[in-house]
Design a protein around this motif. Structure first.
Motif, short mmCIF file in Angstrom:
data_model
loop_
_atom_site.label_atom_id
_atom_site.label_comp_id
_atom_site.label_asym_id
_atom_site.label_seq_id
_atom_site.Cartn_x
_atom_site.Cartn_y
_atom_site.Cartn_z
N LYS A 117 8.60 51.13 99.63
CA LYS A 117 9.06 50.08 98.71
C LYS A 117 10.15 49.24 99.36
N TRP A 118 11.04 49.86 100.14
CA TRP A 118 12.10 49.13 100.82
C TRP A 118 11.51 48.17 101.84
N LYS A 124 8.84 40.82 101.69
CA LYS A 124 8.73 39.73 100.72
C LYS A 124 9.91 38.78 100.82
N ASN A 125 11.10 39.32 101.08
CA ASN A 125 12.30 38.48 101.22
C ASN A 125 12.31 37.72 102.53
N GLY A 126 11.54 38.18 103.50
CA GLY A 126 11.53 37.54 104.81
C GLY A 126 12.60 38.06 105.73
N THR A 127 13.29 39.14 105.33
CA THR A 127 14.34 39.71 106.19
C THR A 127 13.79 40.80 107.09
N PHE A 128 12.55 41.17 106.92
CA PHE A 128 11.90 42.18 107.75
C PHE A 128 10.68 41.55 108.38
#
Length: 133
Positions: A117-118, A124-128
């Motif tokens: 989930k993380w 989805k946030n674009g930080t990964f």
């Protein structure tokens, strides 16, 4: 970013304090020498479990890649085993309990779900970001 730093600093002081309290409590029950022997034993057993489970995960991931499948769940298991092994190396009873639950195959899916989930949230946030070959 400030909140994450504050949590990190709090953990840096709280975790050793809790581990010290646990060490004092267990040594008052069993004595210092038996407590040290227990800490060394849990670390050794944990390292052996990590080695066994880690080799099993590597074998499973190799087999999945040879079959042309992406070893997603297996890679998450590998991460859990790695972090569980790190926690087992750190002396302390709380870190040993968490480390054993990360390495033990029956309790690992609890952490795997949280980790999945993380990762989904970060993607989805674009930080990964991930790179596909």
């Amino acid at each position: 970013m400030i909140i994450k730093r504050n949590v990190l600093w709090a953990a840096l002081f709280i975790i050793p304090a809790v581990e010290l309290f646990g060490f004092i409590l267990v040594s008052s029950w069993f004595g210092v020498s038996k407590t040290l022997l227990l800490l060394i034993s849990t670390s050794l057993i944990g390292l052996l479990m990590m080695r066994f489970e880690g080799s099993k995960v590597l074998q499973d991931s190799r087999q999945q890649m040879q079959e042309g499948r992406i070893p997603g769940r297996t890679m998450l298991d590998g991460l859990c085993i790695f972090f569980g092994g790190l926690l087992l190396i750190i002396p302390g009873f709380i870190t040993d309990i968490i480390g054993f639950t990360l390495v033990f195959p029956l309790t690992r899916p609890l952490y795997r779900g949280v980790l999945l989930k993380w990762i989904e949230k970060k993607m989805k946030n674009g930080t990964f970001t991930y790179y596909k070959r």
